[in-house]
Each structure stands twice: as structure tokens, then as C-alpha cells.
Design an enzyme around this catalytic site. Structure first.
Site, PDB file in Angstrom:
ATOM      1  N   TYR A 193       0.815  -1.223   0.000  1.00  0.00           N
ATOM      2  CA  TYR A 193       0.000   0.000   0.000  1.00  0.00           C
ATOM      3  C   TYR A 193       0.845   1.267   0.000  1.00  0.00           C
ATOM      4  CZ  TYR A 193      -3.467  -3.474   1.467  1.00  0.00           C
ATOM      5  OH  TYR A 193      -4.263  -4.587   1.577  1.00  0.00           O
ATOM      6  N   SER A 230     -12.476  -5.692   1.236  1.00  0.00           N
ATOM      7  CA  SER A 230     -13.471  -5.183   0.275  1.00  0.00           C
ATOM      8  C   SER A 230     -14.874  -5.672   0.611  1.00  0.00           C
ATOM      9  CB  SER A 230     -13.099  -5.575  -1.160  1.00  0.00           C
ATOM     10  OG  SER A 230     -11.905  -4.955  -1.570  1.00  0.00           O
ATOM     11  N   PRO A 231     -15.295  -5.560   1.882  1.00  0.00           N
ATOM     12  CA  PRO A 231     -16.617  -6.071   2.260  1.00  0.00           C
ATOM     13  C   PRO A 231     -17.772  -5.263   1.690  1.00  0.00           C
ATOM     14  CG  PRO A 231     -15.671  -4.864   4.084  1.00  0.00           C
ATOM     15  CD  PRO A 231     -14.591  -4.950   3.040  1.00  0.00           C
ATOM     16  N   LEU A 232     -17.458  -4.106   1.111  1.00  0.00           N
ATOM     17  CA  LEU A 232     -18.495  -3.290   0.461  1.00  0.00           C
ATOM     18  C   LEU A 232     -18.290  -3.264  -1.051  1.00  0.00           C
ATOM     19  CD1 LEU A 232     -18.702  -0.393   3.060  1.00  0.00           C
ATOM     20  CD2 LEU A 232     -20.324  -2.269   2.720  1.00  0.00           C
ATOM     21  N   GLY A 233     -17.691  -4.335  -1.589  1.00  0.00           N
ATOM     22  CA  GLY A 233     -17.540  -4.437  -3.041  1.00  0.00           C
ATOM     23  C   GLY A 233     -16.754  -3.284  -3.629  1.00  0.00           C
ATOM     24  N   GLY A 250     -16.692  -0.358  -2.684  1.00  0.00           N
ATOM     25  CA  GLY A 250     -17.484   0.865  -2.660  1.00  0.00           C
ATOM     26  C   GLY A 250     -18.767   0.786  -3.452  1.00  0.00           C
ATOM     27  N   PHE A 251     -18.940  -0.262  -4.269  1.00  0.00           N
ATOM     28  CA  PHE A 251     -20.159  -0.365  -5.069  1.00  0.00           C
ATOM     29  C   PHE A 251     -21.378  -0.507  -4.156  1.00  0.00           C
ATOM     30  CE2 PHE A 251     -20.873  -1.288  -9.737  1.00  0.00           C
ATOM     31  CZ  PHE A 251     -22.223  -0.964  -9.714  1.00  0.00           C
TER      32      PHE A 251
END
Length: 339
Positions: free
Chosen positions: A63, A216-219, A221-222
Site C-alpha cells: 500500500y 473489500s466487504p463493500l464491493g 465501494g459499489f
């Protein structure tokens, strides 16, 4: 800064003694992949996370693209409460050639000597004397996983690392590593949009007593609903290349999120909270690490740990999005292959 006095539920990540607040914080987007960084907002978000009871803070050598910037940012931000939290970071890439990185090439390197080099760098960048969770970021096909597990086991014996983690590893690799040194936690993408782990990976880690940290539990940001087509993102934003944002897939995914949003509205919660509460309902050995640079968004995410979904709620969510998103989560060239 306020002291951590929240009643955020605690969860056990597997059987090795690793415990964390039910919601963690991922920091990748604070330095790469989601447009220009905002250090002031990022540090404010980390501080607010601590105040709300978040104890698992996740970063990686990658990162910072070899500069250490992500780990340094996190280390500065948590200096006043470092002993109250868990710092997780990752090794596994050769980031020695900036030109290769700019070209998008990510070469693997989990040789034992490199693991040790990266660990020493991470300790220095984080400003700490131990790393709570050290993950192999991606499985290196050129280095036996037994060598990786053995090296991290040595670092644990030396007191430089507390727990060994893997990321994006499959059942066979996990079992082989675990036979050499106990794997405490696996980190892999998992969300309403991405369900591949449900078939083989989750059963394997649960059999072995390994905790699970979904990134990425919210896709990406999608699942916030605040999205636009791929072409509308800048070139330094990974969503400009993500298949789920491309024409055809984008429209299908947006329609599903709108349905999920309407259902969340009917329950008086945000669609992000619905998505995170769904993930937490998949097992009490799961601690998601949604990423954000907004203290307000973070507060919304953490509040999802206090939402209980009924069996009827879960059935309705499954009806809206039965198989995950349209489109693969990574381009073919960098798509993880589980073994």
C-alpha cells in the site's frame, strides 16, 4: 483524543487467541488505488475508529508501493494508543523496481530472506517492536508455503510477530502452511458481491480453527451506492479497470444495489450497514475491514455491528443478489488462483 470506551462487540478470530472488535479498518485506500490521498482525513478516521472500539487496523508493504508510506501513516496515527490495538501488515511482493510498479507489474517474492527484510522495514515504518498479524499477501508459486510458514514461525519465536496470517490462499495451501506453523487468520475478499470463499475456503478455515477477515466487504465501494461508470473514474482509481464497473456489468450491479438500498431503507438503515450486517451474520469468526477516509462513513460502518438481521431479512437479501456481482473482481493478469 477520546479514550476507547465503546461497547463494540468483540470476536474471536479462530482458536489461536486472536480477538478483535467486530469491525476493523482497512487502510489501502488511504494511500493508493482510490484517487489522491488525504492524510489529514485519513488520520482523523483512524482516531475515530479507535474511539468507536475498532482494534484491528490493516495495512501492507504494497500500500506504500515500496516507500513505506501506508505503514508510516498508520504508525503515526496510532502512536498514542498502539498498545490497545492490533496492527496487521503484509509481505509477499518484490517492490524494488519503481518502473515495474508504475507499469502495473506485481512480482512475487516470499523468499525467507525477503520476508525478514520486509518485516524489519515494516517494524520501522510502523514505529513498533512487534507486528500483531503478519500476512503473506499473495501465495508465491516459486516458494514452498512450508518455507514461508517456517520463517514467520521463527519471527514469532523471536517476538517480532504475534500471529501468522495468509491472504487469498486456497484450502490446500492453508493446510500445508498450518501443518508447519498455526495459521491464525485468513484474509480474502468476501461480500454480497463476492462469494467464492463459501464453497471451499470458509469450510477449511473453520475446520482448522482459523479466523476470517474479509477485505473489500463493500464491493470496493459499489455497495455504498455512491458509484459511477468506470469511464468516470480517474486512471489512478482501480474502479476504472474493475470488471464490475464496466458497461453491461455496471448496469446489472447498480440495479441490484438499488434493490438492496430500498430494502435497507425499509429497515431504517443504510445499504452499507445492510451489507456489513449480512457479512457479520455469516459467522462469529468473521471481522470485516471496510476501508474509508471519512470519519462519518466509518461511524456508519461500525454501527452495522449492532444490527441483527432476521432469517427473513437474510432470505430477502439472497433473493435480490443470489450469486454475487456481475463481472470478475480482478483483471485476469492479477486474479488470484487458489490452491
Amino acid at each position: 483524543m477520546a479514550q476507547n470506551t465503546t461497547n463494540l462487540p468483540q470476536r474471536s478470530l479462530g482458536s489461536q487467541g486472536l480477538k478483535a472488535g467486530a469491525m476493523g479498518l482497512g487502510t489501502m485506500g488511504m494511500t493508493i488505488a482510490y484517487g489522491a490521498p488525504d492524510e489529514q482525513s485519513s488520520i482523523a478516521t483512524i482516531h475515530r475508529a479507535y474511539e468507536l472500539g475498532v482494534t484491528l487496523f490493516d495495512t501492507a508493504e504494497l500500500y506504500g508501493l515500496g516507500t513505506g508510506s501506508s505503514e508510516q501513516l498508520l504508525g503515526r496515527a496510532v502512536e498514542g494508543f498502539r498498545d490497545d490495538i492490533l496492527l496487521a501488515t503484509k509481505f509477499g511482493y518484490d517492490l524494488s523496481d519503481p518502473a515495474r510498479i508504475r507499469e502495473g507489474a506485481l512480482d512475487m517474492d516470499s523468499r525467507p530472506e525477503h520476508i525478514r527484510e520486509v518485516t524489519e522495514n515494516s517494524l520501522r515504518h510502523l514505529g513498533t517492536d512487534r507486528i500483531d498479524v503478519l500476512y503473506q499477501h499473495r501465495v508465491d508459486p516459486n516458494v514452498p508455503i512450508e518455507d514461508v510458514a517456517g520463517t514467520v514461525g521463527e519471527l514469532i519465536a523471536e517476538g517480532k510477530v504475534r500471529y501468522f496470517g495468509l491472504s487469498e490462499a486456497g484450502p490446500d495451501t492453508i493446510r500445508r502452511a498450518h501443518a508447519v506453523h498455526p495459521v491464525s487468520v485468513l484474509q480474502t475478499e468476501y461480500s454480497l458481491f463476492e462469494r467464492a470463499v463459501e464453497a471451499d475456503v470458509l469450510p477449511a478455515v473453520r475446520e482448522l480453527g482459523i479466523g476470517f477477515v474479509p477485505y473489500s466487504p463493500l464491493g470496493r465501494g459499489f455497495l455504498t451506492g455512491a458509484v459511477k461508470p468506470a469511464a468516470d473514474y480517474s486512471a489512478d482509481d482501480m474502479r476504472s479497470r474493475d470488471e464490475r464497473w464496466q458497461p453491461g456489468n455496471y448496469e446489472k450491479n447498480l440495479a441490484a444495489v438499488r434493490e438492496l438500498t430500498a430494502f435497507a431503507d425499509s429497515k431504517g438503515i443504510a445499504v452499507t450497514q445492510l451489507a456489513l450486517a449480512w457479512l457479520l451474520a455469516q459467522g462469529d469468526d468473521i471481522v470485516p475491514i471496510p476501508g474509508t477516509r471519512s470519519p462519518q462513513r466509518l461511524e456508519e460502518n461500525v454501527a452495522a455491528a449492532h444490527i441483527t438481521l432476521t432469517p427473513d431479512d437474510l432470505a430477502r437479501i439472497q433473493e435480490i443478489l443470489p450469486h454475487g456481482a456481475a463481472g470478475s473482481r480482478y483483471p485476469a493478469a492479477i486474479r488470484p488462483t487458489w490452491q
